[in-house]
Motif scaffolding. Structure first.
Motif, PDB file in Angstrom:
ATOM      1  N   LYS A 171       9.663  -5.942  28.888  1.00  0.00           N
ATOM      2  CA  LYS A 171       8.780  -6.382  27.805  1.00  0.00           C
ATOM      3  C   LYS A 171       9.577  -7.188  26.792  1.00  0.00           C
ATOM      4  N   ILE A 172       8.937  -8.184  26.194  1.00  0.00           N
ATOM      5  CA  ILE A 172       9.597  -9.005  25.173  1.00  0.00           C
ATOM      6  C   ILE A 172       8.766  -8.984  23.897  1.00  0.00           C
ATOM      7  N   ASP A 173       9.407  -8.635  22.784  1.00  0.00           N
ATOM      8  CA  ASP A 173       8.748  -8.566  21.482  1.00  0.00           C
ATOM      9  C   ASP A 173       9.317  -9.657  20.578  1.00  0.00           C
ATOM     10  N   LYS A 174       8.524 -10.686  20.292  1.00  0.00           N
ATOM     11  CA  LYS A 174       8.975 -11.814  19.484  1.00  0.00           C
ATOM     12  C   LYS A 174       8.664 -11.653  17.993  1.00  0.00           C
ATOM     13  N   SER A 175       8.060 -10.543  17.627  1.00  0.00           N
ATOM     14  CA  SER A 175       7.583 -10.383  16.252  1.00  0.00           C
ATOM     15  C   SER A 175       8.695 -10.405  15.216  1.00  0.00           C
ATOM     16  N   GLY A 176       9.897 -10.040  15.618  1.00  0.00           N
ATOM     17  CA  GLY A 176      11.002  -9.994  14.663  1.00  0.00           C
ATOM     18  C   GLY A 176      11.818 -11.269  14.579  1.00  0.00           C
ATOM     19  N   LEU A 177      11.364 -12.318  15.253  1.00  0.00           N
ATOM     20  CA  LEU A 177      12.102 -13.577  15.239  1.00  0.00           C
ATOM     21  C   LEU A 177      12.272 -14.079  13.811  1.00  0.00           C
ATOM     22  N   LEU A 178      13.470 -14.479  13.460  1.00  0.00           N
ATOM     23  CA  LEU A 178      13.794 -14.922  12.105  1.00  0.00           C
ATOM     24  C   LEU A 178      12.758 -15.936  11.609  1.00  0.00           C
ATOM     25  N   PRO A 179      12.041 -15.657  10.519  1.00  0.00           N
ATOM     26  CA  PRO A 179      10.943 -16.534  10.085  1.00  0.00           C
ATOM     27  C   PRO A 179      11.384 -17.952   9.759  1.00  0.00           C
ATOM     28  N   GLU A 180      12.609 -18.118   9.267  1.00  0.00           N
ATOM     29  CA  GLU A 180      13.088 -19.462   8.915  1.00  0.00           C
ATOM     30  C   GLU A 180      13.153 -20.393  10.120  1.00  0.00           C
ATOM     31  N   LEU A 181      13.169 -19.811  11.312  1.00  0.00           N
ATOM     32  CA  LEU A 181      13.263 -20.637  12.516  1.00  0.00           C
ATOM     33  C   LEU A 181      12.046 -21.538  12.689  1.00  0.00           C
ATOM     34  N   SER A 182      10.927 -21.143  12.098  1.00  0.00           N
ATOM     35  CA  SER A 182       9.730 -21.988  12.188  1.00  0.00           C
ATOM     36  C   SER A 182       9.894 -23.293  11.412  1.00  0.00           C
ATOM     37  N   GLU A 183      10.881 -23.347  10.522  1.00  0.00           N
ATOM     38  CA  GLU A 183      11.153 -24.556   9.742  1.00  0.00           C
ATOM     39  C   GLU A 183      12.248 -25.407  10.380  1.00  0.00           C
TER      40      GLU A 183
END
Length: 373
Positions: A171-183
């Motif tokens: 299983k892969i949980d992406k919810s904790g991906l560093l939010p700044e990465l969206s920028e």
């Protein structure tokens, strides 16, 4: 007269900047009043950080990260405004792993993610990443783990780092991906087109040089198939298999764009603006051969120069017989800089290489000066 000098590093002896200075010193003896523009270059491999950072007026940052063997290493990367220039090899490179410890089941990319996090903390939002020279085959899972993705087994426990952990991936949980990465934007210097899996995938083609046995190759390839199925990205995308699957990780999780290394570097440095009104363009690299025409830095420079009909001269530490193909790809003439028969150690000596390059450039331009009178 304006002369633009864009020479790739002579690996083991001269950096791109040093090579440029050496050539300019020799030519100045003939044309002291010419305008000289030295443009450090690289093709996305070793030397990319130094070349771009020097060429674009940036600074080098250092950060302690987790190396490929889970030991701490000091990694360097460049910062130019809000752009970070990195080589994944600084944190997960094969040169960091002794031969007796090469084993892609256990080498990790976690430190690459730590480098990215450090740059984000410094305000960087644009990344130029060279991904050559990896010691890993983990599909970039280590890097993504450092950036907040959770890779879990059937009991919802995080899997071990390294390709060996992929065996248990459920299983892969992406919810904790560093939010700044969206920028952030990620431009990846990548000159290979291998898919993630299969006979031409990263495990089969590059696994052996990283210490993989035939059994490891078969197992890791199957585990990467499962990883790709759970991730949802295109495992067959050209370059997905680059750097043990790092290409796939960047494209699938970080929106990365894989691009030809030298084209990316030349565009980012804006070298065309310098070349377009030059009278001569000087380029080169440590060794000129038939591989030079396959996307190496000197041909990228020559290609731009030929858009404007500018003569291109190349210098190199050595020249092979098949380097004549360079003449068909924009390099008008090339010259080896060795002046006598010497040992490899003597040829790579920094002072000797600098003097040889400077002296050769001087003699070439003495000939040019005769015909320009």
């Amino acid at each position: 007269m304006k002369i633009v000098i864009a020479i790739d590093s002579f690996k083991g002896s001269l950096s791109s900047v040093q090579a440029g200075r050496a050539a300019s010193e020799g030519i100045k003896k003939i044309y002291p009043d010419a305008k000289y523009v030295i443009c450090p270059i690289a093709d996305g491999g070793e030397g990319t950080v130094d070349a771009l950072t020097d060429g674009m007026g940036g600074k080098i940052e250092k950060v302690e990260v987790t190396g490929p063997l889970m030991e701490k290493v000091m990694a360097c990367y460049g910062v130019i405004g809000n752009t970070a220039v990195m080589e994944m090899a600084a944190a997960a490179g094969i040169t960091l792993v002794p031969d007796e410890k090469k084993n892609p089941l256990y080498t990790i990319t976690y430190g690459v993610g730590e480098m990215i996090k450090d740059a984000i903390k410094r305000g960087c939002r644009n990344f130029i990443m060279g991904i050559g020279g990896s010691a890993t085959n983990d599909g970039g899972v280590g890097m993504l783990t450092a950036l907040g993705v959770k890779f879990l087994d059937g009991d919802n426990k995080e899997i071990p780092l390294g390709a060996i952990g992929l065996k248990k991936l459920s299983k892969i949980d992406k919810s904790g991906l560093l939010p700044e990465l969206s920028e952030c934007t990620f431009n990846i210097a990548c000159d290979v087109t291998n898919p993630l899996c299969g006979d031409l995938g990263c495990s089969a083609i590059y696994g052996p040089q990283k210490g993989a046995t035939s059994e490891m190759i078969r197992d890791i390839d199957l585990w990467l198939e499962n990883y790709a199925a759970l991730s949802g990205g295109d495992k067959n995308a050209p370059g997905a298999g680059a750097a043990g699957g790092m290409g796939y990780a960047f494209m699938t999780y970080l929106g990365g764009k894989l691009q030809n290394g030298i084209e990316l570097i030349l565009r980012e440095t804006g070298i065309e603006n310098h070349i377009k009104d030059a009278d001569f363009v000087i380029t080169g690299e440590g060794r000129l051969d038939s591989q030079t025409v396959m996307g190496k830095a000197p041909i990228g420079v020559a290609k731009i120069a030929k858009k404007y009909g500018i003569p291109v001269i190349a210098f190199s530490g050595c020249v092979t017989k098949d380097a004549i193909s360079c003449n068909e790809h924009g390099i008008d003439a090339f010259f080896p800089i060795l002046r006598s028969v010497v040992s490899l150690e003597e040829a790579l000596d920094e002072d000797s290489a600098y003097t040889n390059l400077s002296d050769t450039a001087e003699q070439v331009f003495r000939i040019i000066s005769i015909y320009k009178k």
